[in-house]
Design an enzyme around this catalytic site. Structure first.
Site, mmCIF file in Angstrom:
data_model
loop_
_atom_site.group_PDB
_atom_site.id
_atom_site.type_symbol
_atom_site.label_atom_id
_atom_site.label_comp_id
_atom_site.label_asym_id
_atom_site.label_seq_id
_atom_site.Cartn_x
_atom_site.Cartn_y
_atom_site.Cartn_z
ATOM 1 N N GLY A 258 2.943 13.101 -2.861
ATOM 2 C CA GLY A 258 1.835 13.691 -2.234
ATOM 3 C C GLY A 258 3.018 14.050 -0.720
ATOM 4 O O GLY A 258 3.599 14.948 -1.096
ATOM 5 N N SER A 259 2.921 13.696 0.238
ATOM 6 C CA SER A 259 3.853 14.126 1.560
ATOM 7 C C SER A 259 3.208 13.665 2.722
ATOM 8 O O SER A 259 2.190 13.778 2.879
ATOM 9 C CB SER A 259 3.887 16.133 1.725
ATOM 10 O OG SER A 259 3.949 16.539 0.491
#
Length: 842
Positions: A258-259
């Protein structure tokens, strides 16, 4: 030909280069834009003329290359050379993947070496998938859609890679693990296009690689309409009864991939410049890991940032005027079409009353045998007008390709050839307004959200504007088949439509950039002077003060379910910095305070629930645990809670490398959170207070929490790590035989700072040496008058070669929390203490 250095001159050998490939292609296809390909090879072309390519590769601290050239092909040449110099083994291995040649060199049953957006499938499945999906006509369309400057970058990149391979084979000492392997060989520009196209598919086809590679048609058999209807009804009942074994979505469904990103407007920074924080949580190994660089063509391009290995365009970064980052989006990028097959032929399907023949492709893969010989293996795979046929039987036997029913898959990015054109235009953008206009015009970003800031622009930009399937509520109601409805329980918001009716084709808006895609005006965006944030939840909460609603359901939930603890913490961090409510003093998002807060390794679930949980689980001095709630493994003993309770009471609720006791909480919360929200939380999620709900543990959850706690203690005790061990003792990366202590954790317990190991703590600790995900390329960027201020990390370091000086240096700096002020201007680059320069040409 010579390589000249600012420290002297080093002669390099002159060898021929095999580049370019001739591909034949023919048309075909149907109503959804997917064409039927032949399978063609790529014979080598002629070597380039002397003087075709030239670049200066300037290296600064941590080995970051700043590539300067006068031409686009020269910039690509320097970038390809630099990437190969640092990561040859990973890149050469990946080109086998994209060409579909892994089995020929490495055997068919072996798995891919490292995790990536395709997971780690068997080589033979990977080979059939890539040859089938990245076929000759697809490649031709991909190349034809690119502007001339991008084509020149690609050609130069392949030539630069080949130059390094030739020189290393002739006299090099680096990359001992692979340099003498037969599969380390020159590539063609087409190999780079294959690699680029494969990146498009991470949100769709890549998640179903084995299903596409093994979609084999059954032999024809006689059938009657009555029997067919009975089998379909039976299949629906079987699916409802047995449930779905959904594949692990590598992008959009996998812990750690993800981020985080936050864009602060000038109301938050308190000065004339906005500020961007970008932090992809990504692969630490393999072809999809990031590489940091700067590309400069005076007067045309000056961009710094990162891209995947094998890609010549910066994907996340900054130039003189704009900075941006990405996070994986919740929008679905794919769907399935249930095909009603023609009687007596399972490779023909009905569409609006007429039979349509699938396109058969006989694909042969050479497979290395145990004795070293190579034998051909052939599969006949099929494509429909919607896309490749897909074998969904592994999800549930009721979904098998039968005499009456089959499934085709459509990935909107399979027909999106604009992606890298969009990114290259961003590389050159001169303002935030231009950046936004490009994003709307191209609508090409494949499976990620975007946050950006620009020089002189007071507001920060968030958007989930890209290639997204266009399905209407009316179609969802009328086109979803009974099997599709059953699938939807496990794959929500994935359209599974009746492929026998053209009325169920994905729709096209007046402003759609491609057939079957949403138009830009129907996708979410937000401009804010305070901040925008995304940590992989939907567009809905880009800023809690301005929730966005009313967009198509396929984009993700909007206020109907709780956001992650990571999203909650990201917003708390941003608002706390704006208000000055955190521990950093003053108010406002400055580069220094943001750098501190994003790696402070706070654990939100501990802040919210630790005291309540300890009051429940520490009430009993011992807990009898029969089986582990996580996985069901046998434990069968009494567990003493005293030492673990003492360790957690003393713990500071962070995952810093020196924090003691964090692993107990990780193991506990990973088990506690298996409880349904309604059972676990006293205050349920509320769309009117999403950052603070759900909250408070239910007293009635005590028994389940005690079992979770006992099992967590047992797991830690089995690991050999002390209950009060420092975080960095068991969360680490190994370089040169030495452990480098790390910090952070996985997103589940509410870490914002991510270092997520797939390794169990009792199997050697949370090592980041296997196939982990976590903080990767990180940037904090602002635009003071007359320059660019950028601070970066590349957490796993630049090089995959253990013998390289740049295999561990960035990782050690990251471990110490020492952000790098990355040089950007010519003066800054040349003033760097580690500056060295080499010119490569041919």
């Amino acid at each position: 030909m010579r390589q000249t250095s600012s420290r002297g001159a080093v002669p390099l050998s002159l060898l021929a280069l095999a580049t370019a490939a001739a591909l034949t292609a023919c048309g075909g296809g149907g109503g959804n834009g997917f064409s039927f390909p032949p399978v063609a090879g790529n014979p080598p072309g002629n070597p380039p003329a002397e003087g075709t390519y030239k670049a200066e590769i300037r290296r600064t601290a941590m080995g970051v290359p700043h590539i300067k050239a006068d031409t686009w092909s020269g910039a690509g040449y320097g970038y390809g050379h630099a990437q190969a110099e640092d990561n040859l083994c990973t890149m050469a291995d990946s080109f086998l993947t994209y060409r579909g040649e892994r089995s020929q060199y490495l055997g068919g049953d072996a798995q891919l070496v490292a995790g990536s957006t395709i997971g780690r499938p068997k080589n033979i499945d990977s080979d059939f998938f890539h040859r089938h999906v990245i076929s000759a006509d697809v490649l031709e369309k991909m190349i034809a859609a690119q502007p001339d400057n991008l084509r020149q970058l690609v050609e130069g990149f392949a030539a630069g890679y080949n130059r390094y391979v030739r020189d290393l084979k002739a006299s090099g000492a680096a990359h001992e693990a692979c340099r003498n392997e037969a599969w380390v060989k020159p590539i063609a520009a087409e190999d780079i296009y294959r690699r680029m196209y494969a990146a498009n598919l991470a949100g769709g086809y890549s998640n179903f690689l084995p299903n596409i590679a093994n979609a084999i048609a059954p032999a024809p058999a006689a059938s009657t309409k009555t029997a067919a209807r009975g089998r379909l009804h039976k299949a629906t009942l079987q699916l409802a009864a047995a449930g779905m074994r959904v594949p692990e979505l590598q992008v959009g469904g996998h812990e750690g991939v993800g981020s985080n990103m936050i864009g602060f407007g000038t109301a938050a920074t308190g000065d004339a410049s906005p500020l961007l924080f970008g932090n992809p949580h990504w692969y630490w190994r393999g072809p999809d890991r990031f590489y940091q660089a700067q590309l400069t063509i005076p007067g045309q391009l000056n961009i710094s940032g990162t891209s995947f290995l094998g890609i010549p365009v910066i994907l996340i970064g900054f130039n003189d005027n704009i900075a941006w980052s990405h996070t994986v989006s919740t929008a679905r990028r794919f769907g399935f079409f249930e095909l009603k097959l023609a009687a007596g032929d399972p490779t023909r399907y009905m569409r609006d009353g007429s039979a349509v023949k699938m396109q058969a492709l006989d694909i042969t893969v050479d497979v290395k045998q145990a004795d070293g010989s190579v034998a051909p293996v052939t599969r006949t795979l099929y494509k429909s007008e919607y896309g490749p046929m897909v074998n969904l039987a592994p999800l549930n036997a009721a979904l098998a390709w039968s005499q009456t029913t089959a499934f085709a898959m459509r990935d909107i990015n399979g027909e999106n050839y604009r992606t890298f054109r969009n990114w290259l235009r961003w590389n050159q953008a001169k303002s935030l307004d231009e950046f936004i206009a490009i994003q709307r015009e191209e609508s090409a970003i494949p499976w990620v959200n975007t946050v950006a800031v620009g020089r002189g622009a007071p507001k920060a930009w968030y958007a989930d504007i890209g290639a997204i399937p266009n399905v209407s509520p009316t179609q969802v109601a009328s086109c979803t088949t009974p099997l599709g409805a059953a699938i939807g329980a496990s794959l929500p918001r994935v359209p599974v439509f009746d492929g026998s009716r053209s009325a169920c084709d994905w729709q096209t808006d007046a402003d759609s950039a491609q057939k079957g895609a949403l138009g830009a005006s129907r996708m979410p965006s937000l401009l804010r002077e305070d901040y925008v944030e995304n940590s992989n939840d939907s567009y809905w909460l880009a800023n809690p003060k301005a929730p966005m609603t009313g967009y198509p359901d396929i984009l993700g939930p909007a206020g109907t379910q709780a956001v992650s603890f990571r999203t909650r913490l990201g917003n708390l961090l941003a608002q706390g910095r704006i208000d000055g409510a955190d521990a950093y003093g003053g108010k406002g998002a400055t580069a220094d305070t943001v750098k501190q807060m994003v790696i402070n390794s706070r654990v939100l679930t501990a802040e919210l629930f630790k005291d309540q949980a300890l009051a429940m689980v520490c009430a009993a001095p011992t807990i009898n645990v029969a089986t582990d709630p996580q996985g069901g493994g046998a434990i069968g003993r009494d567990v003493d809670t005293g030492p673990a309770c003492a360790a957690l009471q003393a713990w500071d609720n962070t995952g810093t490398s020196g924090a003691r006791g964090a692993h107990i909480w990780d193991e506990f919360w990973n088990r506690a959170s298996l409880q349904p929200s309604a059972t676990l939380y006293n205050v349920p999620f509320s769309a009117s207070d999403p950052i603070h709900t759900p909250r408070d543990l239910k007293p009635g959850a005590q028994a389940a929490l005690q079992q979770a706690f006992g099992a967590a203690i047992a797991r830690v005790e089995a690991s050999g790590f002390a209950l009060d061990a420092k975080r960095g003792d068991y969360l680490f990366a190994t370089r040169g035989g030495q452990k480098i202590p790390l910090y952070g954790g996985c997103g589940g317990p509410g870490y914002f700072t991510i270092a997520c190991s797939e390794n169990r703590i009792d199997k050697g600790g949370y090592t980041m040496d296997g196939n982990p995900n976590g903080n990767s390329y990180m940037q904090v960027v602002r635009f003071p008058e007359g320059g660019v201020e950028a601070h970066t990390f590349l957490a796993f370091s630049q090089s995959d070669d253990p013998a390289s000086a740049h295999n561990a240096d960035y990782t050690r700096a990251y471990s110490a929390g020492q952000w790098r002020r990355v040089p950007f201007s010519e003066a800054e680059i040349k003033a760097d203490a580690a500056y060295r320069s080499a010119v490569v040409s041919e």
